[in-house]
Design a protein around this motif. Structure first.
Motif, PDB file in Angstrom:
ATOM      1  N   ALA A 172      71.190  -1.891  59.057  1.00  0.00           N
ATOM      2  CA  ALA A 172      70.868  -1.067  57.880  1.00  0.00           C
ATOM      3  C   ALA A 172      70.157   0.216  58.292  1.00  0.00           C
ATOM      4  O   ALA A 172      70.443   1.296  57.744  1.00  0.00           O
ATOM      5  N   PHE A 173      69.225   0.125  59.251  1.00  0.00           N
ATOM      6  CA  PHE A 173      68.535   1.327  59.724  1.00  0.00           C
ATOM      7  C   PHE A 173      69.546   2.353  60.236  1.00  0.00           C
ATOM      8  O   PHE A 173      69.437   3.551  59.948  1.00  0.00           O
ATOM      9  N   GLY A 174      70.515   1.881  61.017  1.00  0.00           N
ATOM     10  CA  GLY A 174      71.511   2.784  61.561  1.00  0.00           C
ATOM     11  C   GLY A 174      72.320   3.465  60.480  1.00  0.00           C
ATOM     12  O   GLY A 174      72.592   4.681  60.554  1.00  0.00           O
ATOM     13  N   GLU A 175      72.731   2.716  59.463  1.00  0.00           N
ATOM     14  CA  GLU A 175      73.514   3.300  58.372  1.00  0.00           C
ATOM     15  C   GLU A 175      72.682   4.305  57.575  1.00  0.00           C
ATOM     16  O   GLU A 175      73.188   5.375  57.183  1.00  0.00           O
ATOM     17  N   LEU A 176      71.429   3.972  57.317  1.00  0.00           N
ATOM     18  CA  LEU A 176      70.561   4.884  56.564  1.00  0.00           C
ATOM     19  C   LEU A 176      70.302   6.166  57.345  1.00  0.00           C
ATOM     20  O   LEU A 176      70.326   7.269  56.780  1.00  0.00           O
ATOM     21  N   GLU A 177      70.057   6.043  58.643  1.00  0.00           N
ATOM     22  CA  GLU A 177      69.816   7.236  59.455  1.00  0.00           C
ATOM     23  C   GLU A 177      71.065   8.112  59.524  1.00  0.00           C
ATOM     24  O   GLU A 177      70.967   9.346  59.520  1.00  0.00           O
ATOM     25  N   ALA A 178      72.245   7.490  59.541  1.00  0.00           N
ATOM     26  CA  ALA A 178      73.484   8.268  59.540  1.00  0.00           C
ATOM     27  C   ALA A 178      73.649   9.021  58.222  1.00  0.00           C
ATOM     28  O   ALA A 178      74.067  10.190  58.212  1.00  0.00           O
ATOM     29  N   LEU A 179      73.313   8.370  57.117  1.00  0.00           N
ATOM     30  CA  LEU A 179      73.393   9.033  55.818  1.00  0.00           C
ATOM     31  C   LEU A 179      72.399  10.185  55.714  1.00  0.00           C
ATOM     32  O   LEU A 179      72.707  11.236  55.147  1.00  0.00           O
ATOM     33  N   ILE A 180      71.189   9.978  56.252  1.00  0.00           N
ATOM     34  CA  ILE A 180      70.205  11.067  56.269  1.00  0.00           C
ATOM     35  C   ILE A 180      70.774  12.272  57.019  1.00  0.00           C
ATOM     36  O   ILE A 180      70.658  13.419  56.574  1.00  0.00           O
ATOM     37  N   GLY A 181      71.404  12.014  58.159  1.00  0.00           N
ATOM     38  CA  GLY A 181      72.017  13.090  58.927  1.00  0.00           C
ATOM     39  C   GLY A 181      73.115  13.805  58.159  1.00  0.00           C
ATOM     40  O   GLY A 181      73.250  15.029  58.249  1.00  0.00           O
TER      41      GLY A 181
ATOM     42  N   PHE B 195      69.071  -2.164  51.136  1.00  0.00           N
ATOM     43  CA  PHE B 195      68.128  -2.495  52.211  1.00  0.00           C
ATOM     44  C   PHE B 195      66.818  -3.035  51.657  1.00  0.00           C
ATOM     45  O   PHE B 195      66.293  -4.052  52.127  1.00  0.00           O
ATOM     46  N   ALA B 196      66.271  -2.361  50.642  1.00  0.00           N
ATOM     47  CA  ALA B 196      64.990  -2.791  50.074  1.00  0.00           C
ATOM     48  C   ALA B 196      65.102  -4.183  49.476  1.00  0.00           C
ATOM     49  O   ALA B 196      64.211  -5.026  49.656  1.00  0.00           O
TER      50      ALA B 196
ATOM     51  N   ASP C  43      67.156  -6.558  50.332  1.00  0.00           N
ATOM     52  CA  ASP C  43      67.282  -7.502  51.440  1.00  0.00           C
ATOM     53  C   ASP C  43      65.932  -7.723  52.116  1.00  0.00           C
ATOM     54  O   ASP C  43      65.559  -8.856  52.443  1.00  0.00           O
ATOM     55  N   ASP C  44      65.182  -6.646  52.301  1.00  0.00           N
ATOM     56  CA  ASP C  44      63.902  -6.769  52.995  1.00  0.00           C
ATOM     57  C   ASP C  44      62.861  -7.472  52.128  1.00  0.00           C
ATOM     58  O   ASP C  44      62.032  -8.230  52.640  1.00  0.00           O
ATOM     59  N   LEU C  45      62.888  -7.235  50.825  1.00  0.00           N
ATOM     60  CA  LEU C  45      61.963  -7.944  49.944  1.00  0.00           C
ATOM     61  C   LEU C  45      62.203  -9.450  50.023  1.00  0.00           C
ATOM     62  O   LEU C  45      61.248 -10.241  50.084  1.00  0.00           O
ATOM     63  N   ALA C  46      63.465  -9.859  50.027  1.00  0.00           N
ATOM     64  CA  ALA C  46      63.782 -11.279  50.135  1.00  0.00           C
ATOM     65  C   ALA C  46      63.365 -11.817  51.507  1.00  0.00           C
ATOM     66  O   ALA C  46      62.817 -12.931  51.613  1.00  0.00           O
ATOM     67  N   HIS C  47      63.593 -11.023  52.561  1.00  0.00           N
ATOM     68  CA  HIS C  47      63.239 -11.445  53.916  1.00  0.00           C
ATOM     69  C   HIS C  47      61.728 -11.631  54.070  1.00  0.00           C
ATOM     70  O   HIS C  47      61.269 -12.636  54.633  1.00  0.00           O
ATOM     71  N   MET C  48      60.950 -10.687  53.557  1.00  0.00           N
ATOM     72  CA  MET C  48      59.495 -10.797  53.672  1.00  0.00           C
ATOM     73  C   MET C  48      58.964 -11.980  52.873  1.00  0.00           C
ATOM     74  O   MET C  48      58.038 -12.671  53.307  1.00  0.00           O
ATOM     75  N   ALA C  49      59.554 -12.241  51.704  1.00  0.00           N
ATOM     76  CA  ALA C  49      59.123 -13.403  50.918  1.00  0.00           C
ATOM     77  C   ALA C  49      59.427 -14.699  51.668  1.00  0.00           C
ATOM     78  O   ALA C  49      58.614 -15.638  51.659  1.00  0.00           O
ATOM     79  N   GLU C  50      60.571 -14.756  52.343  1.00  0.00           N
ATOM     80  CA  GLU C  50      60.912 -15.934  53.132  1.00  0.00           C
ATOM     81  C   GLU C  50      59.910 -16.140  54.267  1.00  0.00           C
ATOM     82  O   GLU C  50      59.473 -17.270  54.532  1.00  0.00           O
ATOM     83  N   GLU C  51      59.548 -15.066  54.930  1.00  0.00           N
ATOM     84  CA  GLU C  51      58.577 -15.194  56.017  1.00  0.00           C
ATOM     85  C   GLU C  51      57.245 -15.726  55.503  1.00  0.00           C
ATOM     86  O   GLU C  51      56.608 -16.578  56.152  1.00  0.00           O
TER      87      GLU C  51
END
Length: 231
Positions: free
Chosen positions: A94-103, A127-128, A130-138
């Motif tokens: 996701a970071f890679g895709e977002l950075e490509a879109l920023i470019g 991304f957000a 997915d990350d919210l769900a990931h952090m809650a799981e952790e």
């Protein structure tokens, strides 16, 4: 993770403060991206810079978890981090895709900004989420496992190793996320721990650049009172 009997004996939570900060940053960024049509050049430049900085901080957070938390977990419960590692790889994609879109936005003509900003907004939304769900799981699943395998002293030691690897600029940056996202009581506890482990000039910088810069007058006054400092 069902093979691990999570019966926590420890209580230390090193996920909560940083995850609250990341949630605050991501939700604020989501609102800003949704409200930006790309027609104001200065606003667009600032927003893309802030988004890039947030992605770098999020990636840095993953690196620290991989290096310190997952390594410690694997040593005591081999195989326990497989799902987390997969989630982290998904995040890096996701970071890679977002950075490509920023470019793409940065290279586009102004007439194309609105369309590309909508794409960037929607990709960041995914991304957000997915990350919210990931952090809650952790916090809900992994933290009890960590607390069952490690003592409070060991968990604090892992956290200290993470913090000691951060540059002063990174500590201030993470502080700007964590401090305003915390409860008043947790702010006092967080800054008390920082004051106990950081040089006086570093603590002063955190108070000025992280706390004072992000808190209301009332919240900053309460923090200073709790720390026994003059506001």
């Amino acid at each position: 993770m069902s093979f691990i009997q999570a019966k926590p004996a420890a209580t230390h939570d090193f996920y909560g403060p940083i995850h609250k900060g990341l949630r605050l940053a991501q939700t604020q960024m989501l609102v800003r991206l949704g409200a930006c049509g790309g027609d104001d050049a200065d606003e667009l430049t600032t927003l893309l810079g802030d988004l890039t900085a947030l992605l770098h901080m999020a990636e840095h957070h993953l690196v620290n978890e991989d290096k310190w938390v997952h390594t410690a977990l694997e040593a005591r419960a081999p195989g326990s981090t497989q799902r987390l590692a997969q989630s982290h790889e998904h995040h890096r994609h996701a970071f890679g895709e977002l950075e490509a879109l920023i470019g793409e936005v940065e290279a586009a003509e102004p007439s194309g900004h609105a369309r590309l900003m909508r794409q960037l907004y929607l990709r960041f939304t995914l991304f957000a989420a997915d990350d919210l769900a990931h952090m809650a799981e952790e916090e809900q699943l992994m933290l009890p496992v960590l607390q069952s395998l490690f003592t409070d002293e060991e968990l604090v030691g892992i956290e200290d190793r993470i913090l000691s690897a951060l540059s002063p600029e990174e500590i201030v940056g993470f502080g700007r996320l964590m401090i305003p996202a915390a409860t008043r009581a947790d702010r006092i506890a967080l800054l008390s721990a920082m004051r106990a482990n950081a040089p006086a000039e570093a603590f002063a910088a955190i108070m000025q650049l992280s706390a004072r810069a992000t808190l209301s007058d009332a919240d900053y006054g309460h923090l200073c009172e709790g720390l026994g400092l003059a506001a």
